[in-house]
Design a protein around this motif. Sequence first.
Motif, PDB file in Angstrom:
ATOM      1  N   LEU A 160     -13.435  18.753 -33.438  1.00 18.05           N
ATOM      2  CA  LEU A 160     -13.137  19.598 -34.588  1.00 18.05           C
ATOM      3  C   LEU A 160     -14.418  20.168 -35.193  1.00 18.05           C
ATOM      4  O   LEU A 160     -14.486  21.358 -35.527  1.00 18.05           O
ATOM      5  CB  LEU A 160     -12.362  18.799 -35.632  1.00 18.05           C
ATOM      6  CG  LEU A 160     -12.018  19.549 -36.923  1.00 18.05           C
ATOM      7  CD1 LEU A 160     -11.182  20.788 -36.633  1.00 18.05           C
ATOM      8  CD2 LEU A 160     -11.291  18.631 -37.902  1.00 18.05           C
ATOM      9  N   ARG A 161     -15.432  19.338 -35.338  1.00 21.04           N
ATOM     10  CA  ARG A 161     -16.691  19.793 -35.935  1.00 21.04           C
ATOM     11  C   ARG A 161     -17.306  20.927 -35.109  1.00 21.04           C
ATOM     12  O   ARG A 161     -17.711  21.957 -35.670  1.00 21.04           O
ATOM     13  CB  ARG A 161     -17.674  18.629 -36.035  1.00 21.04           C
ATOM     14  CG  ARG A 161     -19.063  19.038 -36.537  1.00 21.04           C
ATOM     15  CD  ARG A 161     -19.953  17.823 -36.714  1.00 21.04           C
ATOM     16  NE  ARG A 161     -20.102  17.045 -35.496  1.00 21.04           N
ATOM     17  CZ  ARG A 161     -20.896  17.376 -34.486  1.00 21.04           C
ATOM     18  NH1 ARG A 161     -21.641  18.491 -34.545  1.00 21.04           N
ATOM     19  NH2 ARG A 161     -20.989  16.603 -33.415  1.00 21.04           N
ATOM     20  N   LEU A 173      -8.445  27.438 -38.565  1.00 20.73           N
ATOM     21  CA  LEU A 173      -8.780  27.375 -37.148  1.00 20.73           C
ATOM     22  C   LEU A 173      -7.517  27.272 -36.300  1.00 20.73           C
ATOM     23  O   LEU A 173      -7.362  27.984 -35.301  1.00 20.73           O
ATOM     24  CB  LEU A 173      -9.682  26.160 -36.899  1.00 20.73           C
ATOM     25  CG  LEU A 173     -10.221  25.986 -35.472  1.00 20.73           C
ATOM     26  CD1 LEU A 173     -11.328  26.984 -35.202  1.00 20.73           C
ATOM     27  CD2 LEU A 173     -10.740  24.556 -35.287  1.00 20.73           C
ATOM     28  N   VAL A 190      -7.092  16.409 -36.815  1.00 22.49           N
ATOM     29  CA  VAL A 190      -6.296  16.848 -37.955  1.00 22.49           C
ATOM     30  C   VAL A 190      -5.150  15.881 -38.213  1.00 22.49           C
ATOM     31  O   VAL A 190      -4.831  15.547 -39.361  1.00 22.49           O
ATOM     32  CB  VAL A 190      -5.758  18.275 -37.710  1.00 22.49           C
ATOM     33  CG1 VAL A 190      -4.796  18.681 -38.814  1.00 22.49           C
ATOM     34  CG2 VAL A 190      -6.917  19.263 -37.613  1.00 22.49           C
ATOM     35  N   ILE A 217      -8.971  18.525 -30.704  1.00 19.80           N
ATOM     36  CA  ILE A 217      -9.158  19.159 -32.015  1.00 19.80           C
ATOM     37  C   ILE A 217      -8.009  18.806 -32.949  1.00 19.80           C
ATOM     38  O   ILE A 217      -8.219  18.405 -34.099  1.00 19.80           O
ATOM     39  CB  ILE A 217      -9.284  20.690 -31.857  1.00 19.80           C
ATOM     40  CG1 ILE A 217     -10.610  21.038 -31.163  1.00 19.80           C
ATOM     41  CG2 ILE A 217      -9.203  21.384 -33.218  1.00 19.80           C
ATOM     42  CD1 ILE A 217     -10.702  22.491 -30.700  1.00 19.80           C
ATOM     43  N   GLU A 233     -10.206  24.762 -43.759  1.00 16.34           N
ATOM     44  CA  GLU A 233     -10.952  25.274 -42.605  1.00 16.34           C
ATOM     45  C   GLU A 233     -10.248  24.927 -41.301  1.00 16.34           C
ATOM     46  O   GLU A 233     -10.145  25.754 -40.389  1.00 16.34           O
ATOM     47  CB  GLU A 233     -12.370  24.703 -42.604  1.00 16.34           C
ATOM     48  CG  GLU A 233     -13.252  25.199 -43.734  1.00 16.34           C
ATOM     49  CD  GLU A 233     -12.955  24.503 -45.058  1.00 16.34           C
ATOM     50  OE1 GLU A 233     -12.209  23.506 -45.042  1.00 16.34           O
ATOM     51  OE2 GLU A 233     -13.467  24.952 -46.093  1.00 16.34           O
ATOM     52  N   ALA A 234      -9.753  23.670 -41.211  1.00 18.04           N
ATOM     53  CA  ALA A 234      -9.057  23.259 -39.991  1.00 18.04           C
ATOM     54  C   ALA A 234      -7.744  24.012 -39.831  1.00 18.04           C
ATOM     55  O   ALA A 234      -7.376  24.413 -38.719  1.00 18.04           O
ATOM     56  CB  ALA A 234      -8.806  21.749 -40.022  1.00 18.04           C
ATOM     57  N   LEU A 281     -15.284  24.157 -35.378  1.00 17.90           N
ATOM     58  CA  LEU A 281     -15.514  24.841 -36.643  1.00 17.90           C
ATOM     59  C   LEU A 281     -16.881  25.531 -36.663  1.00 17.90           C
ATOM     60  O   LEU A 281     -17.032  26.611 -37.238  1.00 17.90           O
ATOM     61  CB  LEU A 281     -15.414  23.849 -37.804  1.00 17.90           C
ATOM     62  CG  LEU A 281     -14.012  23.329 -38.126  1.00 17.90           C
ATOM     63  CD1 LEU A 281     -14.086  22.184 -39.127  1.00 17.90           C
ATOM     64  CD2 LEU A 281     -13.127  24.451 -38.657  1.00 17.90           C
ATOM     65  N   PRO A 304      -4.164  19.051 -43.209  1.00 18.44           N
ATOM     66  CA  PRO A 304      -5.513  19.380 -42.762  1.00 18.44           C
ATOM     67  C   PRO A 304      -6.296  20.126 -43.836  1.00 18.44           C
ATOM     68  O   PRO A 304      -5.716  20.661 -44.765  1.00 18.44           O
ATOM     69  CB  PRO A 304      -5.257  20.281 -41.549  1.00 18.44           C
ATOM     70  CG  PRO A 304      -3.966  20.962 -41.883  1.00 18.44           C
ATOM     71  CD  PRO A 304      -3.150  19.930 -42.613  1.00 18.44           C
ATOM     72  N   SER A 305      -7.611  20.171 -43.652  1.00 17.81           N
ATOM     73  CA  SER A 305      -8.440  20.936 -44.573  1.00 17.81           C
ATOM     74  C   SER A 305      -8.145  22.423 -44.392  1.00 17.81           C
ATOM     75  O   SER A 305      -7.578  22.861 -43.385  1.00 17.81           O
ATOM     76  CB  SER A 305      -9.923  20.682 -44.289  1.00 17.81           C
ATOM     77  OG  SER A 305     -10.278  21.208 -43.024  1.00 17.81           O
TER      78      SER A 305
END
Length: 225
Positions: free
Chosen positions: A25-26, A113, A67, A63, A109-110, A29, A106-107
């Motif tokens: 995930l990192r 994505l 999440v 990914i 940003e996630a 992003l 999830p955030s």
Amino acid sequence: MTTRRTGLREQKKQATREALSAAALRLALERGPDNVRVDDIAEAVGVSSRTYNNYFSSREQAIVAAVNSEREARIAAAVADRPDSVGLAAAVIEAIVDQYTAPGVPSREALLLITARPALREAFVDTTSAIEHPLTDAIARRLGDIDPNTARVLAASVAAAVRVAVEQWLRTTAASFTAGGLVVPSGSLPDLLRTMLAPLAPALDAAEQRARQERCRVTTPDGSK
């Protein structure tokens, strides 16, 4: 000693899985998912690509695992932890809504994505099937020694309803893309989950009622109280 070694081995495997999914995930992003290779994820964690493949079959799967964060196990635990005074339908629905709508998961940003890329949306939706087996066990414990297939059918139906809700939610969210960013309709996912799960409530409660009647019949075979 064998039990302890087995427990430590499982903890290590779980830690590796979590590290791989977090790295996936990192990197996605930071670079965009199309620019992340399996080798990159494995290298970030300090393992081989072969080890990576023991945990995930694709980068998309890794990914979305970050999440989801073992959501299916938390749902099953939440159902099991509900007191007997809470009906089975309410226990299942509230556990799912709670775990799918926890703040920050999830955030933003996630979520951005995932919704932006069809492959990630598909992988995210596919994770709903993981609910079935742990939820089967949780429902079976609530129902007791009745036909085990009942718990499995109910859990499979719940997983299917969650899948429909998540698919619709992601389509709505993806359609909300604008030049200024992403707007997620507030409360839409809880509403969708409750709507899709509502038709299953009578079946869940009826199964629980049958289980109670069966236990009473076994306890008092002559019908006495």
